[in-house]
Design a protein around this motif. Structure first.
Motif, PDB file in Angstrom:
ATOM      1  N   ALA A   4      45.855  47.274  31.662  1.00 15.29           N
ATOM      2  CA  ALA A   4      45.762  46.828  33.495  1.00 15.29           C
ATOM      3  C   ALA A   4      47.053  45.983  33.691  1.00 15.29           C
ATOM      4  O   ALA A   4      46.218  44.747  32.476  1.00 15.29           O
ATOM      5  CB  ALA A   4      44.351  46.830  34.434  1.00 15.29           C
ATOM      6  N   PHE A   5      46.794  44.935  34.334  1.00 15.98           N
ATOM      7  CA  PHE A   5      48.401  44.548  34.464  1.00 15.98           C
ATOM      8  C   PHE A   5      48.023  43.496  35.617  1.00 15.98           C
ATOM      9  O   PHE A   5      48.510  44.437  36.592  1.00 15.98           O
ATOM     10  CB  PHE A   5      48.828  44.228  33.292  1.00 15.98           C
ATOM     11  N   TYR A   6      48.909  42.475  36.132  1.00 14.28           N
ATOM     12  CA  TYR A   6      49.501  42.169  37.792  1.00 14.28           C
ATOM     13  C   TYR A   6      50.629  41.060  36.682  1.00 14.28           C
ATOM     14  O   TYR A   6      50.797  40.500  36.180  1.00 14.28           O
ATOM     15  CB  TYR A   6      48.949  41.214  38.360  1.00 14.28           C
ATOM     16  N   GLU A   7      51.057  41.699  37.620  1.00 15.49           N
ATOM     17  CA  GLU A   7      53.091  41.046  37.633  1.00 15.49           C
ATOM     18  C   GLU A   7      53.458  39.186  38.870  1.00 15.49           C
ATOM     19  O   GLU A   7      53.875  38.927  38.447  1.00 15.49           O
ATOM     20  CB  GLU A   7      53.958  41.029  37.455  1.00 15.49           C
ATOM     21  N   LYS A  17      48.448  46.887  38.166  1.00 13.79           N
ATOM     22  CA  LYS A  17      48.441  48.295  38.114  1.00 13.79           C
ATOM     23  C   LYS A  17      48.372  49.043  36.406  1.00 13.79           C
ATOM     24  O   LYS A  17      47.397  47.576  35.708  1.00 13.79           O
ATOM     25  CB  LYS A  17      50.111  47.766  37.458  1.00 13.79           C
ATOM     26  N   ILE A  18      49.030  49.927  36.471  1.00 14.31           N
ATOM     27  CA  ILE A  18      47.907  50.625  34.964  1.00 14.31           C
ATOM     28  C   ILE A  18      48.671  51.173  34.119  1.00 14.31           C
ATOM     29  O   ILE A  18      50.609  51.760  35.173  1.00 14.31           O
ATOM     30  CB  ILE A  18      46.841  51.642  35.613  1.00 14.31           C
ATOM     31  N   ARG A  48      44.177  36.273  39.354  1.00 15.40           N
ATOM     32  CA  ARG A  48      45.041  36.802  40.166  1.00 15.40           C
ATOM     33  C   ARG A  48      44.951  36.168  42.013  1.00 15.40           C
ATOM     34  O   ARG A  48      46.117  36.526  41.923  1.00 15.40           O
ATOM     35  CB  ARG A  48      44.034  38.320  39.978  1.00 15.40           C
ATOM     36  N   THR A  49      44.457  35.298  42.391  1.00 10.35           N
ATOM     37  CA  THR A  49      44.929  35.484  43.631  1.00 10.35           C
ATOM     38  C   THR A  49      45.525  34.080  43.851  1.00 10.35           C
ATOM     39  O   THR A  49      45.799  32.954  44.997  1.00 10.35           O
ATOM     40  CB  THR A  49      43.190  34.729  45.061  1.00 10.35           C
ATOM     41  N   GLY A  50      45.666  33.076  42.693  1.00  9.78           N
ATOM     42  CA  GLY A  50      45.939  31.940  42.901  1.00  9.78           C
ATOM     43  C   GLY A  50      44.957  31.230  43.360  1.00  9.78           C
ATOM     44  O   GLY A  50      45.931  30.244  44.070  1.00  9.78           O
ATOM     45  N   LYS A  54      49.076  28.459  39.556  1.00  9.44           N
ATOM     46  CA  LYS A  54      50.059  30.338  39.898  1.00  9.44           C
ATOM     47  C   LYS A  54      50.520  30.695  38.346  1.00  9.44           C
ATOM     48  O   LYS A  54      49.804  30.578  37.488  1.00  9.44           O
ATOM     49  CB  LYS A  54      51.784  29.061  40.260  1.00  9.44           C
ATOM     50  N   MET A  55      51.459  31.591  38.258  1.00 14.56           N
ATOM     51  CA  MET A  55      51.507  32.636  37.420  1.00 14.56           C
ATOM     52  C   MET A  55      51.701  31.819  35.906  1.00 14.56           C
ATOM     53  O   MET A  55      53.062  30.544  36.393  1.00 14.56           O
ATOM     54  CB  MET A  55      52.283  33.528  37.681  1.00 14.56           C
ATOM     55  N   PRO A  56      50.817  31.299  35.333  1.00 14.55           N
ATOM     56  CA  PRO A  56      51.712  30.881  34.441  1.00 14.55           C
ATOM     57  C   PRO A  56      52.319  31.497  32.807  1.00 14.55           C
ATOM     58  O   PRO A  56      52.841  31.468  32.327  1.00 14.55           O
ATOM     59  CB  PRO A  56      49.804  30.723  33.328  1.00 14.55           C
ATOM     60  N   TYR A  57      52.153  33.142  33.907  1.00 12.91           N
ATOM     61  CA  TYR A  57      52.851  33.329  32.478  1.00 12.91           C
ATOM     62  C   TYR A  57      53.400  34.889  33.036  1.00 12.91           C
ATOM     63  O   TYR A  57      52.883  34.861  34.262  1.00 12.91           O
ATOM     64  CB  TYR A  57      51.805  34.810  31.024  1.00 12.91           C
ATOM     65  N   PRO A  58      54.159  35.446  33.159  1.00 10.91           N
ATOM     66  CA  PRO A  58      54.899  36.769  33.417  1.00 10.91           C
ATOM     67  C   PRO A  58      54.444  37.614  33.914  1.00 10.91           C
ATOM     68  O   PRO A  58      54.297  38.389  34.887  1.00 10.91           O
ATOM     69  CB  PRO A  58      56.419  36.995  32.611  1.00 10.91           C
ATOM     70  N   ARG A  59      53.480  38.437  33.051  1.00 14.18           N
ATOM     71  CA  ARG A  59      52.516  39.254  33.265  1.00 14.18           C
ATOM     72  C   ARG A  59      51.270  39.372  32.669  1.00 14.18           C
ATOM     73  O   ARG A  59      51.491  38.236  30.984  1.00 14.18           O
ATOM     74  CB  ARG A  59      53.066  40.612  32.275  1.00 14.18           C
ATOM     75  N   ILE A  60      50.378  39.318  33.147  1.00 14.99           N
ATOM     76  CA  ILE A  60      48.989  39.291  32.933  1.00 14.99           C
ATOM     77  C   ILE A  60      47.717  40.372  32.707  1.00 14.99           C
ATOM     78  O   ILE A  60      47.752  41.214  33.549  1.00 14.99           O
ATOM     79  CB  ILE A  60      47.976  37.897  33.597  1.00 14.99           C
ATOM     80  N   ILE A  61      46.620  40.379  31.770  1.00 14.51           N
ATOM     81  CA  ILE A  61      46.192  41.506  31.569  1.00 14.51           C
ATOM     82  C   ILE A  61      44.974  40.771  31.580  1.00 14.51           C
ATOM     83  O   ILE A  61      44.885  40.100  30.821  1.00 14.51           O
ATOM     84  CB  ILE A  61      46.030  41.979  30.369  1.00 14.51           C
ATOM     85  N   PRO A  62      44.097  40.683  33.373  1.00 12.69           N
ATOM     86  CA  PRO A  62      42.821  39.738  33.309  1.00 12.69           C
ATOM     87  C   PRO A  62      41.414  40.044  32.351  1.00 12.69           C
ATOM     88  O   PRO A  62      41.485  41.190  31.353  1.00 12.69           O
ATOM     89  CB  PRO A  62      42.820  40.453  34.517  1.00 12.69           C
ATOM     90  N   HIS A  63      40.709  39.712  32.582  1.00  9.49           N
ATOM     91  CA  HIS A  63      39.311  39.463  32.501  1.00  9.49           C
ATOM     92  C   HIS A  63      39.100  38.510  31.089  1.00  9.49           C
ATOM     93  O   HIS A  63      39.670  38.879  29.809  1.00  9.49           O
ATOM     94  CB  HIS A  63      38.758  41.207  31.956  1.00  9.49           C
TER      95      HIS A  63
END
Length: 327
Positions: A4-7, A17-18, A48-50, A54-63
């Protein structure tokens, strides 16, 4: 591997997203863990909500937290660790990849041996809550014979704190908001359970401690509880706060009253606690686990495909207890 990740930051059902991503390779001093269960923390929601960055990477796989089995080791790591059951903490801190994936590579010291008598579900519920609870409780010494007040005794940190404090030989009081939370706190071993809305917390604690008050307070809402804390804190007692509702929240301290109590205010942000202290905490947590007296509340189990629902449940407090995502 599936992950799972978010961009971009935003609402869970809009940004999570998965998909298939590259399987990581452990570098020097790292291990590769096949994740069985991933645990969600409030800090994962804030990332995830900032909430504060802000986003430190272009894509993050959380947890940050999870549990599984070591499948590969990098340089400087003993091959004897292959096949070891482990619980993880801070997997995604300072990195783009966390435990919401089939595999994650982490520094070897952040993969802690999971006792044989402990499930992966419990292992994934440790990490940040257990380490935070331990730091709040034990930063100022042994607790044997001490009196402890834990606010929010049915929460992830609260239940961890009750279990660890009782393991250490303390008398434990806790506050909750309803009957269901009260039952959870009692079954975890709390000696005195108080409803924050209907009970006079300070008066009742003083009545149950021969007016001595409590030596340590673990607080999830310091601003709201500060007056109550001072009213039932012993001379030289410690108040440890570990949470805030806002990145800009402030608190005013009545200096004279605090001085006359001789109290210590301790603020705990577990990510910045030195490595050696977290390793010592992990050893204590495992010792408590091995007694069979540590049992986190698991409120919801969902598959990875429903990670957005899992995040939503944590963000909006839809369940009591830890929310877990199963790989």
């Amino acid at each position: 591997m599936k992950a799972a990740f978010y961009e971009t930051q935003g609402p869970a059902h809009e940004v999570l997203k998965i998909g298939e991503v590259s399987k990581p390779t452990p570098g020097p001093d790292e291990v590769l863990v096949r994740i069985s269960v991933s645990g969600i923390n409030p800090t994962d929601i804030k990332a995830r909500t900032g909430f504060s960055a802000k986003m430190p990477y272009p894509r993050i796989i959380p947890h940050q937290d999870g549990a599984g089995v070591i499948e590969a080791v990098g340089g400087n790591v003993s091959s004897e660790r292959l096949g070891e059951r482990v619980w993880l903490y801070e997997a995604q801190y300072g990195r783009a990849t966390g435990t919401a994936a089939e595999f994650v590579a982490v520094p070897a010291h952040q993969a802690v041996r999971l006792p044989d008598n402990v499930s992966f579900e419990t292992g994934a519920s440790l990490g940040i809550p257990a380490l935070t609870a331990h730091r709040c409780l034990f930063s100022d010494g042994d607790l044997k014979g001490c009196r402890v007040l834990i606010h929010g005794g049915a929460g992830a940190v609260g239940t961890a704190a009750i279990s660890l404090a009782k393991w250490a030989g303390a008398w434990v009081a806790t506050t909750v908001s309803n009957a269901k939370q009260a039952e959870i706190a009692r079954t975890r071993g709390a000696d005195l359970v108080l409803n924050r809305s209907t009970d006079d917390v300070a008066r009742t604690i003083l009545a149950n401690t021969e007016n001595l008050g409590v030596d340590h307070i673990v607080d999830v809402a310091l601003k709201e509880n500060f007056d109550t804390n001072l009213a039932c804190l012993s001379q030289g007692g410690v108040i440890s706060a570990y949470a805030t509702n806002s990145a800009t929240e402030e608190i005013s301290v009545p200096l004279l009253k605090a001085m006359t109590h001789g109290c210590v205010l301790r603020f705990v942000y577990i990510y910045n606690v030195p490595r050696e202290l977290k390793q010592a905490s992990a050893a204590d947590i495992n010792a408590c686990l091995e007694t069979g007296n540590y049992s986190p509340v698991i409120g919801l189990n969902l598959p990875l495909e429903q990670i957005a629902d899992a995040h939503y449940a944590v963000e909006y407090s839809e369940v009591i207890g830890k929310v877990l995502v199963h790989l």
